[in-house]
Write a protein that holds these residues in place. Structure first.
Motif, short mmCIF file in Angstrom:
data_model
loop_
_atom_site.label_atom_id
_atom_site.label_comp_id
_atom_site.label_asym_id
_atom_site.label_seq_id
_atom_site.Cartn_x
_atom_site.Cartn_y
_atom_site.Cartn_z
N ALA A 197 1.02 -1.38 -0.04
CA ALA A 197 -0.04 -0.05 0.00
C ALA A 197 0.94 1.29 0.02
O ALA A 197 0.64 2.14 -0.76
CB ALA A 197 -0.78 0.31 1.08
N ALA A 198 1.88 1.12 0.85
CA ALA A 198 2.86 2.36 0.94
C ALA A 198 3.58 2.72 -0.64
O ALA A 198 3.64 3.80 -0.99
CB ALA A 198 3.94 2.36 1.97
N LEU A 199 3.94 1.53 -1.35
CA LEU A 199 4.58 1.86 -2.57
C LEU A 199 3.90 2.26 -3.60
O LEU A 199 3.97 3.14 -4.25
CB LEU A 199 5.02 0.50 -3.04
N ARG A 200 2.27 1.85 -3.59
CA ARG A 200 1.26 2.54 -4.37
C ARG A 200 1.11 3.88 -4.05
O ARG A 200 0.76 4.59 -5.01
CB ARG A 200 0.07 1.56 -4.21
N LEU A 201 1.02 4.21 -2.75
CA LEU A 201 0.91 5.51 -2.38
C LEU A 201 2.12 6.57 -3.05
O LEU A 201 1.66 7.82 -3.79
CB LEU A 201 0.92 5.96 -0.87
N VAL A 202 3.07 5.96 -3.01
CA VAL A 202 4.38 6.74 -3.62
C VAL A 202 4.20 6.77 -4.98
O VAL A 202 4.46 7.82 -5.83
CB VAL A 202 5.69 6.09 -3.15
N ARG A 203 3.92 5.75 -5.74
CA ARG A 203 4.00 5.62 -7.29
C ARG A 203 2.86 6.53 -7.75
O ARG A 203 2.92 7.26 -8.59
CB ARG A 203 3.77 4.03 -7.47
N ASP A 204 1.69 6.49 -7.12
CA ASP A 204 0.66 7.17 -7.74
C ASP A 204 0.52 8.64 -7.57
O ASP A 204 -0.75 9.04 -7.77
CB ASP A 204 -0.75 6.33 -7.38
N CYS A 205 1.10 9.05 -6.47
CA CYS A 205 1.10 10.48 -6.05
C CYS A 205 1.62 11.54 -7.19
O CYS A 205 2.69 10.88 -7.88
CB CYS A 205 1.63 10.79 -4.60
N PRO A 206 1.49 12.70 -7.22
CA PRO A 206 1.97 13.64 -8.23
C PRO A 206 3.85 13.65 -7.71
O PRO A 206 4.07 13.56 -6.58
CB PRO A 206 1.46 14.94 -8.24
N PRO A 207 4.50 13.63 -8.94
CA PRO A 207 6.09 13.74 -8.68
C PRO A 207 6.42 14.98 -7.53
O PRO A 207 7.26 14.59 -6.71
CB PRO A 207 6.58 14.08 -9.86
N GLN A 259 5.08 15.65 -4.76
CA GLN A 259 4.54 15.43 -3.49
C GLN A 259 5.32 14.10 -3.19
O GLN A 259 5.20 13.51 -1.92
CB GLN A 259 3.07 14.98 -3.53
N ARG A 260 6.07 13.21 -3.79
CA ARG A 260 6.65 12.15 -3.58
C ARG A 260 7.61 12.30 -2.28
O ARG A 260 7.76 11.66 -1.38
CB ARG A 260 7.45 11.59 -4.63
N ALA A 261 8.49 13.52 -2.23
CA ALA A 261 9.35 13.48 -1.26
C ALA A 261 8.66 13.49 0.03
O ALA A 261 9.15 12.88 1.13
CB ALA A 261 10.26 14.41 -1.39
N GLY A 262 7.59 14.36 0.30
CA GLY A 262 6.69 14.54 1.36
C GLY A 262 6.25 13.18 1.83
O GLY A 262 6.10 12.75 3.00
N ARG A 263 5.56 12.46 0.88
CA ARG A 263 5.00 11.39 1.09
C ARG A 263 5.73 10.37 1.68
O ARG A 263 5.64 9.60 2.57
CB ARG A 263 4.18 10.76 -0.19
N LEU A 264 7.17 10.24 1.10
CA LEU A 264 8.10 9.30 1.45
C LEU A 264 8.41 9.53 3.04
O LEU A 264 8.62 8.77 3.73
CB LEU A 264 9.33 9.30 0.86
N ARG A 265 8.70 10.76 3.39
CA ARG A 265 8.79 11.28 4.81
C ARG A 265 7.75 10.80 5.66
O ARG A 265 7.99 10.32 6.76
CB ARG A 265 9.25 12.63 4.75
N LEU A 266 6.67 11.03 5.28
CA LEU A 266 5.40 10.61 5.89
C LEU A 266 5.50 9.14 6.24
O LEU A 266 5.20 8.68 7.47
CB LEU A 266 4.38 11.13 5.38
N LEU A 267 5.51 8.48 5.07
CA LEU A 267 5.31 6.89 5.34
C LEU A 267 6.40 6.41 5.89
O LEU A 267 6.63 5.11 6.60
CB LEU A 267 5.28 6.04 3.96
N GLY A 268 7.94 7.00 5.91
CA GLY A 268 8.94 6.43 6.60
C GLY A 268 8.99 6.53 7.89
O GLY A 268 9.67 5.90 8.61
N THR A 269 8.25 7.09 8.53
CA THR A 269 7.94 6.98 10.24
C THR A 269 7.21 6.12 10.63
O THR A 269 7.14 5.75 11.89
CB THR A 269 7.32 8.37 10.57
N LEU A 270 6.52 5.18 9.73
CA LEU A 270 5.73 4.15 10.21
C LEU A 270 6.57 2.86 10.11
O LEU A 270 7.17 2.64 9.37
CB LEU A 270 4.49 3.95 9.13
N ASN A 271 6.12 1.99 11.16
CA ASN A 271 6.63 0.57 11.06
C ASN A 271 5.60 -0.23 10.12
O ASN A 271 4.56 0.33 9.68
CB ASN A 271 6.52 0.07 12.41
N THR A 272 6.05 -1.39 9.55
CA THR A 272 5.21 -2.25 9.02
C THR A 272 4.88 -3.60 9.62
O THR A 272 5.94 -4.33 9.75
CB THR A 272 5.55 -2.31 7.45
N PRO A 273 3.77 -4.05 9.97
CA PRO A 273 2.57 -3.14 9.97
C PRO A 273 2.78 -2.04 11.18
O PRO A 273 3.50 -2.19 12.08
CB PRO A 273 1.42 -4.32 10.44
#
Length: 314
Positions: free
Chosen positions: A108-118, A120-134
């Motif tokens: 799901a995280a990979l899809r979020l990065v792939r599908d967002c406008p270029p 926004q990708r850096a910000g989205r990566l920082r946001l998702l990078g704070t989460l553990n999986t799960p």
């Protein structure tokens, strides 16, 4: 009479019969999982038919991804009707479930990065990078513990956290993964002041009164939930009565028309967590479904019902 030549095999012959490599047979022998039956005059290992059966069992267990310590316990199980094997398989199933959940969150995280406008990708990566999986719900629980009154009884706190902290779905849609990441960011961000704003009722009620308040609110939210699912307009009734009674117990007052008007005014001045509940609804609701009730949406419905009730009384 001797049949040793027919019944004992070299390590290479055993490997060939089992469809394994010599290296595999030697490894399991060295681990003590595959005992040899004898040694040749030259000191070479010899194995009998029981070794072939055991080697086939070991390879079957390894194909199920059971670790060697579990395989050893299964092989040493003596007369327990497969009890050890059953426990080992159950344990592996639990581990596999956790692994699959982690993989789905990564997907799901990979899809979020792939599908967002270029842009926004850096910000989205920082946001998702704070989460553990799960992801863990511990930061959300810590956030609520600082919101709730100090020294509130542990049982009351646990009961409220159970309804206030959304559990991450096992198979998240990208929108759910994004909402949970935003919840995580919201609840771990430093507060503007020394402490996040507290509702006035916390100060007035104290820890014991707040315990009564939140126990009553949980009951009121449960009563309001069916109305929210059926999209009923806010209305007086059992749910509103339970809602007002929760605040009346905290304020050590009675449910009267004057108290309802006072409560409406006080609630209007309290700090709100609307964004938290909006994100929680996204996390809890499968895409394409009607939003599931949350304590926040139930509170909104009950506040509107209180306003309508006061307007009718006036």
């Amino acid at each position: 009479m001797s049949t040793s030549h027919e019944l004992l095999w070299s390590i290479g012959e055993l490997a060939e019969r089992a469809g394994a490599t010599v290296k595999t047979v030697r490894f399991y022998s060295d681990q003590g999982l595959l005992p040899e039956a004898a040694r040749s005059s030259g000191g070479h290992r010899r194995y009998g038919p029981q070794a072939l059966e055991r080697l086939q069992l070991i390879r079957s267990l390894r194909a199920l991804d059971l670790p060697l310590p579990e395989i050893r316990r299964v092989l040493e199980d003596d007369g327990e009707a497969g009890h050890v094997l059953e426990n080992a398989v159950d344990s592996r199933l639990r581990d596999l479930g956790s692994e699959l959940k982690a993989l789905r969150w990564r997907e799901a995280a990979l899809r979020l990065v792939r599908d967002c406008p270029p842009a926004q990708r850096a910000g989205r990566l920082r946001l998702l990078g704070t989460l553990n999986t799960p992801p863990s719900t511990a930061p959300l629980a810590r956030f609520w513990r600082t919101w709730l009154p100090p020294r509130m009884p542990r049982r009351a706190t646990a009961a409220f956290l159970e309804v206030a902290v959304p559990q991450p779905p096992d198979e998240p849609h990208p929108s759910q993964a994004l909402a949970f990441a935003q919840l995580h960011a919201m609840t771990t961000a430093p507060c503007p002041g020394s402490r996040q704003p507290q509702p006035e009722v916390h100060r007035v009620a104290g820890a014991d009164g707040a315990a009564l308040l939140y126990a009553g609110l949980v009951e009121a939210f449960e009563l309001a939930a069916p109305h929210l699912r059926r999209a009923h307009d806010p209305r007086p009734g059992e749910a509103l009565d339970a809602y007002v009674a929760a605040y009346a117990s905290a304020y050590r007052s009675r449910d009267t028309p004057d108290f309802r008007r006072l409560l409406d005014a006080r609630l209007s001045a309290d700090p709100r967590l609307d964004r938290y509940w909006e994100l929680t609804a996204i996390v809890l609701t499968p895409p394409g479904s009607s939003p599931l009730p949350t304590p926040g949406s139930a509170d909104d419905w009950l506040r509107a019902a209180l306003q309508r009730d006061n307007a009718g009384a006036a």
